[in-house]
Design an enzyme around this catalytic site. Sequence first.
Site, PDB file in Angstrom:
ATOM      1  N   ASP A 100      -9.894   5.736  -2.272  1.00  8.86           N
ATOM      2  CA  ASP A 100      -8.685   6.328  -2.833  1.00  8.86           C
ATOM      3  C   ASP A 100      -9.075   6.923  -4.180  1.00  8.86           C
ATOM      4  O   ASP A 100     -10.260   7.093  -4.478  1.00  8.86           O
ATOM      5  CB  ASP A 100      -7.562   5.295  -2.948  1.00  8.86           C
TER       6      ASP A 100
ATOM      7  N   GLU B 288       0.817  -1.208   0.000  1.00 11.32           N
ATOM      8  CA  GLU B 288       0.000   0.000   0.000  1.00 11.32           C
ATOM      9  C   GLU B 288       0.854   1.262   0.000  1.00 11.32           C
ATOM     10  O   GLU B 288       0.553   2.227  -0.715  1.00 11.32           O
ATOM     11  CB  GLU B 288      -0.952  -0.002   1.202  1.00 11.32           C
TER      12      GLU B 288
ATOM     13  N   TYR C 232      -6.754   6.116   4.763  1.00 15.60           N
ATOM     14  CA  TYR C 232      -6.910   5.118   3.699  1.00 15.60           C
ATOM     15  C   TYR C 232      -6.020   3.904   3.960  1.00 15.60           C
ATOM     16  O   TYR C 232      -6.472   2.758   3.889  1.00 15.60           O
ATOM     17  CB  TYR C 232      -6.583   5.696   2.315  1.00 15.60           C
TER      18      TYR C 232
END
Length: 284
Positions: free
Chosen positions: A132, A31, A114
Amino acid sequence: MQEALIAWWSARGRDLPWRRTRDPWAVLVSELMLQQTQVPRVVGRWEAFLDSFPTPAACAAVPAGDVVRAWAGLGYNRRALNLHRCAVDVVERHDGELPESLDDLLALPGIGPYTARAVLVFAFEHDIGLVDTNAGRFLSRAGAGRPLAVKEAQLLADSLVPAGRGWAWGQAVFDLGALVCVRRGPRCDECPIRSACAWALAGFPPPDPVEGSAGISIGQSPFAGSDRQGRGRLVDALRRGPVQRRHLAAVMGWPGDVERAERVAGTLVADGLVVDDGPSLRLP
């Protein structure tokens, strides 16, 4: 919408290596690498990074500079420093295991709303929505048919997750945004959920719902000639070893602007990415 999108993703979704693991650390690394970096650049670097740092403890045990060196080719080197700080915190406060709590994840260095939710979805398979850039386009176009504020986008994302299928749903939404519901020229004729898309059902009235939606990236300023480019050049040089201060301007691509080089190098020092030893600079 839920069944159609997951069925499409099952047949057409991208085969990405981080989708084959539920290891929270591996998910977190993917991520952070994927933030502002295209998927093809991340694939090989993710696997190589985990070979060197397979656990938070392995990452925390080395100087931050080693992590920055391993980040070569990904850009936005501050992410590497944040990942190292996060690993240290995980070892010191969570016995080397990433926590399964939103509040605990948000308390870690460099982990925003997020990213914390992405770890919960893709590592722990929680049924929560993700917002996102890619998901934001899906939400504003298909989910609402209008621009969305940050809080209502998250509420809508959460409401659309099918029970017990949060992991697959998150991947499906991302792939739809990356492959079909793209920023410019969305491929609506190819969309598996066009019949349920709020914008399509309304007849695609202008403007595009993406316009005006909070938190949806619309691109960055040019990289060439920017301070970001100079920062990147200096960090790349420091990966090979210390740089003498008198060489800063040339290394950063501004041989005639010593003042700019010093100013931008100072931002790297302030960020903790670079150590100022007086006559030379080095990685921490």
